[in-house]
Design a protein around this motif. Structure first.
Motif, PDB file in Angstrom:
ATOM      1  N   HIS A  81       0.825  -1.208   0.000  1.00  0.00           N
ATOM      2  CA  HIS A  81       0.000   0.000   0.000  1.00  0.00           C
ATOM      3  C   HIS A  81       0.865   1.267   0.000  1.00  0.00           C
ATOM      4  CE1 HIS A  81      -2.933  -2.972   0.917  1.00  0.00           C
ATOM      5  NE2 HIS A  81      -2.578  -3.088   2.182  1.00  0.00           N
ATOM      6  N   ASN A  82       2.051   1.191  -0.553  1.00  0.00           N
ATOM      7  CA  ASN A  82       2.963   2.325  -0.462  1.00  0.00           C
ATOM      8  C   ASN A  82       3.723   2.490  -1.767  1.00  0.00           C
ATOM      9  OD1 ASN A  82       4.958   4.221   0.269  1.00  0.00           O
ATOM     10  ND2 ASN A  82       4.855   3.555   2.396  1.00  0.00           N
ATOM     11  N   ARG A  83       3.569   3.663  -2.385  1.00  0.00           N
ATOM     12  CA  ARG A  83       4.266   3.957  -3.638  1.00  0.00           C
ATOM     13  C   ARG A  83       5.383   4.977  -3.455  1.00  0.00           C
ATOM     14  NH1 ARG A  83      -0.733   5.920  -6.902  1.00  0.00           N
ATOM     15  NH2 ARG A  83      -1.302   6.555  -4.813  1.00  0.00           N
ATOM     16  N   THR A  84       5.730   5.252  -2.204  1.00  0.00           N
ATOM     17  CA  THR A  84       6.729   6.278  -1.944  1.00  0.00           C
ATOM     18  C   THR A  84       8.054   5.963  -2.613  1.00  0.00           C
ATOM     19  OG1 THR A  84       5.689   6.685   0.198  1.00  0.00           O
ATOM     20  CG2 THR A  84       7.887   7.577  -0.131  1.00  0.00           C
ATOM     21  N   ASN A  85       8.445   4.693  -2.620  1.00  0.00           N
ATOM     22  CA  ASN A  85       9.728   4.341  -3.233  1.00  0.00           C
ATOM     23  C   ASN A  85       9.718   4.561  -4.736  1.00  0.00           C
ATOM     24  OD1 ASN A  85       7.869   2.235  -3.467  1.00  0.00           O
ATOM     25  ND2 ASN A  85       9.471   0.701  -3.713  1.00  0.00           N
ATOM     26  N   LEU A  86       8.559   4.458  -5.381  1.00  0.00           N
ATOM     27  CA  LEU A  86       8.470   4.721  -6.814  1.00  0.00           C
ATOM     28  C   LEU A  86       8.717   6.198  -7.086  1.00  0.00           C
ATOM     29  CD1 LEU A  86       6.775   2.021  -6.313  1.00  0.00           C
ATOM     30  CD2 LEU A  86       5.564   2.635  -8.400  1.00  0.00           C
ATOM     31  N   ARG A  87       8.052   7.028  -6.323  1.00  0.00           N
ATOM     32  CA  ARG A  87       8.231   8.471  -6.501  1.00  0.00           C
ATOM     33  C   ARG A  87       9.664   8.883  -6.154  1.00  0.00           C
ATOM     34  NH1 ARG A  87       4.169  12.479  -3.454  1.00  0.00           N
ATOM     35  NH2 ARG A  87       5.260  11.669  -1.629  1.00  0.00           N
ATOM     36  N   GLN A  88      10.222   8.282  -5.110  1.00  0.00           N
ATOM     37  CA  GLN A  88      11.586   8.619  -4.700  1.00  0.00           C
ATOM     38  C   GLN A  88      12.589   8.226  -5.776  1.00  0.00           C
ATOM     39  OE1 GLN A  88      12.453  10.321  -1.918  1.00  0.00           O
ATOM     40  NE2 GLN A  88      14.560  10.328  -2.722  1.00  0.00           N
ATOM     41  N   HIS A  89      12.332   7.116  -6.450  1.00  0.00           N
ATOM     42  CA  HIS A  89      13.242   6.664  -7.515  1.00  0.00           C
ATOM     43  C   HIS A  89      13.304   7.697  -8.642  1.00  0.00           C
ATOM     44  CE1 HIS A  89      15.574   3.408  -9.351  1.00  0.00           C
ATOM     45  NE2 HIS A  89      15.031   3.760 -10.504  1.00  0.00           N
ATOM     46  N   LEU A  90      12.156   8.223  -9.036  1.00  0.00           N
ATOM     47  CA  LEU A  90      12.146   9.250 -10.086  1.00  0.00           C
ATOM     48  C   LEU A  90      12.709  10.565  -9.569  1.00  0.00           C
ATOM     49  CD1 LEU A  90       8.761   8.635 -11.939  1.00  0.00           C
ATOM     50  CD2 LEU A  90      11.052   7.859 -12.545  1.00  0.00           C
ATOM     51  N   LYS A  91      12.502  10.840  -8.317  1.00  0.00           N
ATOM     52  CA  LYS A  91      13.081  12.045  -7.724  1.00  0.00           C
ATOM     53  C   LYS A  91      14.606  11.981  -7.761  1.00  0.00           C
ATOM     54  CE  LYS A  91      12.858  14.878  -3.513  1.00  0.00           C
ATOM     55  NZ  LYS A  91      14.296  14.898  -3.164  1.00  0.00           N
ATOM     56  N   ASP A  92      15.153  10.836  -7.393  1.00  0.00           N
ATOM     57  CA  ASP A  92      16.608  10.672  -7.444  1.00  0.00           C
ATOM     58  C   ASP A  92      17.114  10.798  -8.880  1.00  0.00           C
ATOM     59  OD1 ASP A  92      16.508  10.226  -4.737  1.00  0.00           O
ATOM     60  OD2 ASP A  92      16.603   8.042  -4.899  1.00  0.00           O
ATOM     61  N   TYR A  93      16.337  10.266  -9.822  1.00  0.00           N
ATOM     62  CA  TYR A  93      16.719  10.346 -11.237  1.00  0.00           C
ATOM     63  C   TYR A  93      16.768  11.797 -11.715  1.00  0.00           C
ATOM     64  CZ  TYR A  93      15.952  10.029 -16.322  1.00  0.00           C
ATOM     65  OH  TYR A  93      16.009  10.190 -17.685  1.00  0.00           O
ATOM     66  N   SER A  94      15.727  12.565 -11.409  1.00  0.00           N
ATOM     67  CA  SER A  94      15.689  13.962 -11.844  1.00  0.00           C
ATOM     68  C   SER A  94      16.771  14.788 -11.152  1.00  0.00           C
ATOM     69  CB  SER A  94      14.302  14.560 -11.581  1.00  0.00           C
ATOM     70  OG  SER A  94      13.988  14.526 -10.202  1.00  0.00           O
TER      71      SER A  94
END
Length: 664
Positions: A402-415
Motif C-alpha cells: 500500500h505504499n508507492r513512496t519508493n516509486l516516486r523517490q526513484h524518479l526524484k533521485d533520477y531527476s
C-alpha cells in the motif's frame, strides 16, 4: 426494655448483617470473576443482552480522564468513563491478563495498491493501476468497534499505564480503531486514554511502531496494525495468522468525482492558457528559445487552409495552424534523450499490452535513425526522460505494501541526478523536459519533482493535476501483437452495422455498474454486457462486436482513461466517451465532436435516447471521420507521417511552443 422490643432490634440487626453479607458475597463473586475470566466478562451483566455498546466518553478538559474498555457478547467494545480512579475493578481485571502489542503505521499512501495490478485483457480492455492519493471511505460498519477520535486527541496505551512521551501524530482528522475477533476467544483492545493536550500515541517515537506487549488467552502474543486507511491487520508473534474480517473500502476511483469539468469548460481553459504563457521564466535565454519563439509567430500567422490532400480538415480545431506547426516540427525540432537510468525502468520499452503507448514511443524515440534526436544537448529544444511507468511499478512496488513512496523517490533521485549533471534542467526548472507515461500511477509518481515538465499521460484527469495546454493526453492503446500492431485493423461498412451500441467488460469502478443497471438486456439493439464468457472465441467475438456496431460505449473504469476509445477508432466504430473530467487525446489539435460522442456520466439513463436522436446523416459523417482519423492513432515499426508517434511528439512540441515566454 421489654422482650418484644429486644427481639425486634435483634432481628433488624441480623437482617442488616444478612444484607451486608449477601452484598459482600456478590461483590466478592464479581471481583473473582473479573480476575479469573480472560476478558472480564463478569461486567457484561450490567448491560442489556443482545445490544452492542459502541461508546467512547471522554472529557477533553480533564487531563487525568480515562476510558475503560468493555466488551459484550457480540465482541463490541464500549467505553466507560472513570474520572476518579485509574485502578478501577475492570482495569485491574484487564491488567491481570497479558498484554497486546499495538502497532500504528502511518503510511504515506492510503491506497490499496494491488487492487488493479494484474487484469485480464481477453474480454475487458481496461487500464489497471491505482489512484493517486486515493481517498478511502469505509463502506460498511464492522461487527467490531469503531472508536472515533476527534482532531487533536491522543490514543494512549493504558494497559501498562505508562507515561512515556510520544511523537506519532495522527495526520487524519478522524482515526478509527477497529477490533478483530480470533477463533480461540474474543479480543479486546487495551484500555484507551483520550486527552486533548497533545495529539500523539504514548510509547512511540516518530517513524517507529509503538510496542506494548500483551497476549491472547492461549498465551501467544499478537499485534494489531493500524494505518491511515483505517485498515487493521492482526498477526501472532509465533507466525500463525489471526483470522480477521477485512474491511470493505471505497477508493476515490470507486466514487463519482466531487467536481466535474465539462468539455466546454475544457475548451475555455485551453483558449485561456494559450492566451497567456504559464511556463517558468528561464534563468537565462538561449538560441533554442529564440527558434521556438520564431516558430510560434509563424504558426500564429499560418495561411488559411481549407482542404489538404493528406489531412481531413473537419478533424482539427485549426487545420492551418496544425499543418504549419507540424511542418516546423519536422524542420526545427531537436531533442536530447538522456542516457542516464538503468534497465528495466529506463530504456526498456514494453511493446505489447495495455501500456504499449509509452513503450512504443520510447522505442521509436531511441531508434538510431531518429531524425529528431541530437547527441549534443546544447542543440536541443526539448529533453526526453525515457522511463517506463509500468516497469517502475513492476520492479519497485512491493505488493500489498500500500505504499508507492519508493516509486516516486526513484524518479526524484533520477531527476536530481540529471539536474546535478546537466545545467539544462536548472535553466527552466524542467519546463523544456518531457515524459511519456501510461500507467495510472504516473500522475502521483511525477508529482512535485517533475511538476514543471510536459507530461504525456494516459491518465489525463483534470482533477488529478493534468494541465490543459501544457500536458498531453496520450492515447491508451492495447496492442495485442508487438510484431504486428495493426492486426485486425478495420471494420464493417455502416450498412452492415446492425447493433446500435456495444459494451462488454468487467465492472471496474463506480460507473460501469450504473451503465449495466440501466441498459443490460433492456433493448434488443443495445448489447450492453458484463464480462464476456471466457475462452479463445470470446476474443474474436469482442472484436467482431465492435466491428459491427454503430457506437462503441467507452465508460471509464478505475480511472478516466480507457483503451476502448482507440479500439473503437481501430475498428471504425464511433466512440461514445462517458468519463467526466477526462481530457480526450490530442485535445489541443483535434475536434472530438467530429468523430465521437461525449456524454456526461449523469446522462447514462438517457443514453439510448441520445444515440437514437443523432440523425443518420450525422452518424455517417462521424463514421467517415473515424476512418479518416484512424491513421493518427496507429503505431508503426518505422514511423510514418502523421502517425501516433508523430502526433504525440507534435503535441509535446505544440504545447511547448505556446508555453514559452516571449520576454526574458
Amino acid at each position: 426494655m421489654d422482650c418484644s422490643v429486644k427481639t425486634q432490634l435483634f432481628l433488624q440487626i441480623e437482617k442488616r448483617k444478612w444484607v451486608i453479607m449477601v452484598g459482600l458475597v456478590a461483590l466478592t463473586h464479581l471481583f473473582c470473576q473479573s480476575l479469573m475470566l480472560p476478558y472480564g466478562n463478569a461486567l457484561l451483566s450490567l448491560f442489556p443482552s443482545g445490544k452492542s455498546k459502541n461508546l467512547l466518553m471522554a472529557n477533553p478538559s480533564h487531563n487525568d480522564s480515562s476510558v475503560k474498555t468493555l466488551i459484550d457478547d457480540n465482541h463490541t467494545i464500549a467505553g466507560v468513563l472513570d474520572m476518579d480512579n485509574d485502578q478501577s475493578l475492570f482495569v485491574r481485571g484487564v491488567k491481570s491478563t497479558k498484554t497486546y502489542n499495538v502497532h500504528v503505521n502511518a503510511e504515506d499512501d492510503k491506497g490499496s495498491m494491488e487492487k488493479k495490478e494484474k487484469e485480464n485483457m481477453d474480454s475487458d480492455v481496461v487500464g489497471n493501476g491505482m489512484d493517486d492519493d486515493v481517498d478511502f471511505v469505509d463502506d460498511d460498519t464492522l461487527d467490531d468497534v469503531d472508536v472515533d477520535l476527534e482532531d487533536g486527541f491522543t490514543v494512549e496505551n493504558s494497559t501498562q499505564l505508562g507515561k512515556a512521551s510520544s511523537g506519532v501524530v495522527l495526520e487524519s482528522k478522524t482515526s478509527e480503531i477497529q477490533e478483530k475477533n480470533v477463533t480461540d476467544g474474543s479480543v479486546i483492545l487495551p484500555t484507551l486514554v483520550v486527552s486533548s493536550d497533545k495529539p500523539s500515541l504514548i510509547g512511540s517515537v516518530v517513524g517507529e511502531k509503538p510496542e506494548s506487549e500483551t497476549s491472547i488467552s492461549d498465551g501467544s502474543s499478537m499485534h494489531i496494525s493500524l494505518s491511515e486507511s483505517k485498515d487493521v491487520s492482526v498477526f501472532r508473534n509465533n507466525g500463525s495468522s489471526v483470522p480477521n474480517k477485512p474491511a470493505k473500502k471505497k477508493m476515490r476511483c470507486d466514487m463519482p468525482p466531487k467536481t466535474v469539468t465539462p468539455i466546454n469548460e475544457m475548451e475555455r481553459l485551453l483558449v485561456r492558457h494559450r492566451a497567456r504563457s504559464r511556463a517558468m521564466r528561464p534563468r537565462w535565454s538561449s538560441e533554442r528559445d529564440q527558434e521556438i519563439l520564431a516558430a510560434k509567430r509563424r504558426i500564429e500567422s499560418a495561411p488559411f487552409l481549407k482542404n489538404d490532400r493528406e489531412l481531413h480538415a473537419p478533424l482539427f480545431r485549426n487545420i492551418s495552424m496544425f499543418k504549419r506547426s507540424y511542418e516546423l516540427m519536422e524542420r526545427v525540432l531537436k531533442i536530447y534523450v538522456y542516457k542516464e537510468g538503468e534497465k528495466p525502468i529506463f530504456h526498456q520499452p514494453i511493446l505489447k499490452g495495455l501500456y504499449a503507448s509509452e513503450g512504443w514511443f520510447m522505442k521509436l524515440m531511441e531508434q538510431r535513425n531518429n531524425r529528431f534526436v541530437v547527441k549534443d544537448p546544447r542543440k536541443a529544444h526539448l529533453f526526453y526522460m525515457p522511463f517506463s511507468s509500468r516497469m517502475l511499478e513492476y520492479t519497485l512496488y512491493v505488493r500489498n505494501s500500500h505504499n508507492r513512496t519508493n516509486l516516486r523517490q526513484h524518479l526524484k533521485d533520477y531527476s536530481e541526478k540529471i539536474a546535478a549533471k546537466y545545467r539544462f534542467w536548472n535553466r527552466t526548472g524542467g519546463a523544456d523536459h518531457f515524459l511519456v507515461a501510461c500507467h495510472d500511477w504516473a500522475p502521483y509518481e511525477t508529482r512535485h519533482h517533475m511538476e514543471h515538465c510536459i507530461k504525456a499521460l494516459c491518465n489525463a484527469d483534470v482533477t488529478m493535476g493534468f494541465k490543459i495546454g501544457r500536458d498531453v493526453s496520450l492515447p491508451e492503446t492495447y496492442v495485442r501483437s508487438a510484431r504486428n500492431p495493426l492486426r485486425d485493423l478495420g471494420g464493417k461498412p455502416p450498412s452492415q452495422r446492425y447493433t446500435l451500441a456495444f459494451y462488454a467488460g468487467s465492472l471496474h469502478g463506480y460507473l460501469r455498474p450504473i451503465l449495466l443497471k440501466y441498459w443490460k438486456d433492456k433493448e434488443p439493439d443495445m448489447k450492453i454486457l458484463g464480462q464476456m464468457p471466457p475462452g479463445v472465441p470470446s476474443k474474436m467475438n469482442y472484436i467482431d462486436q465492435m466491428k459491427s456496431s454503430k457506437y462503441c460505449i467507452c465508460p471509464k473504469g478505475y480511472e478516466v482513461n480507457s483503451p476502448r476509445i482507440v479500439e473503437a477508432i481501430f475498428y471504425e466504430c464511433v466512440p461514445v466517451i462517458i468519463s467526466d473530467n477526462f481530457v480526450p487525446p490530442f485535445f489541443e489539435v483535434f475536434n472530438w465532436d467530429a468523430f465521437s460522442v461525449i456524454i456526461a456520466e449523469k446522462e447514462i439513463p438517457n443514453l439510448r435516447e441520445i444515440l437514437v436522436s443523432i440523425p443518420e446523416k450525422k452518424y455517417l459523417n462521424m463514421q467517415l471521420n473515424v476512418r479518416k482519423v484512424q491513421k493518427h492513432f496507429l503505431w508503426h515499426a518505422n514511423p510514418i507521417k502523421y502517425d501516433l508517434f508523430h502526433m504525440t511528439l507534435h503535441s509535446i512540441w505544440y504545447n511547448r511552443v505556446f508555453q514559452i515566454k516571449s520576454r526574458y
